[in-house]
Scaffold this active site. Structure first.
Site, short mmCIF file in Angstrom:
data_model
loop_
_atom_site.label_atom_id
_atom_site.label_comp_id
_atom_site.label_asym_id
_atom_site.label_seq_id
_atom_site.Cartn_x
_atom_site.Cartn_y
_atom_site.Cartn_z
N CYS A 105 0.91 -1.08 -0.09
CA CYS A 105 -0.03 -0.18 0.13
C CYS A 105 1.08 1.13 0.01
O CYS A 105 0.24 2.43 -0.32
CB CYS A 105 -0.98 -0.04 1.16
N CYS A 158 -2.55 -2.78 8.88
CA CYS A 158 -2.34 -1.33 9.41
C CYS A 158 -1.84 -1.53 10.89
O CYS A 158 -0.96 -0.77 11.16
CB CYS A 158 -3.45 -0.49 9.01
FE1 FES Z 1 -1.47 0.26 4.37
FE2 FES Z 1 -3.41 0.92 6.01
S1 FES Z 1 -3.99 0.51 3.91
S2 FES Z 1 -1.35 0.86 6.17
#
Ligand code: FES
Length: 132
Positions: free
Chosen positions: A35, A104
């Site tokens: 991400c 996360c």
């Molecule tokens: Fe990557 Fe939350 S989407 S840390």
């Protein structure tokens, strides 16, 4: 049911312990390659107690809420206790995260552990009683 708990929304909107510590005793930085989010944790440690902790998170709302809650959970605690903090405990303290957002909270666990390892690298004499 709402996707995010009230606690997640609260820590996302009013994150605790945001910032940096210039003369930190330990700093940990981690990122998630998928991400692209990045989290950095700063620790101030005196007599094996975490006297101050700050974070900077460039990431999603769950990452911000996780760093805020994780820093609250270790503030004022012994180093040995912070070392045992798991992402599951962070997510539970937030009253849960959606499955696809659990990674996360992993960032928060890893950033804190990284900061503690940095502290031990700088102060190897403290290792006794710290990392088991
Ligand atoms: Fe990557 Fe939350 S989407 S840390």
């Amino acid at each position: 049911m709402a996707l995010y708990s009230e606690k997640v929304m609260d820590h996302f909107r009013n994150p605790r312990n945001v910032g940096i510590i210039e003369d930190a005793d330990g700093v940990g930085e981690v990122g998630n390659a998928r991400c692209g989010d990045i989290m950095k944790v700063y620790l101030k440690i005196e007599d094996d107690i975490i006297t101050d902790v700050k974070f900077e998170t460039f990431g999603c709302g769950s990452a911000i809420a996780s760093s805020s809650m994780a820093t609250e959970l270790i503030k004022g605690k012994p180093v040995s206790e912070a070392m045992r903090l798991t992402n599951k405990a962070v997510a539970e303290a937030l009253d849960g995260l959606p499955d696809y957002k659990m990674h996360c909270s992993v960032l928060a666990e890893e950033a804190i552990r990284g900061a503690l390892e940095d502290y031990y690298n700088k102060h190897p004499e403290k290792k006794k009683g710290g990392i088991a």
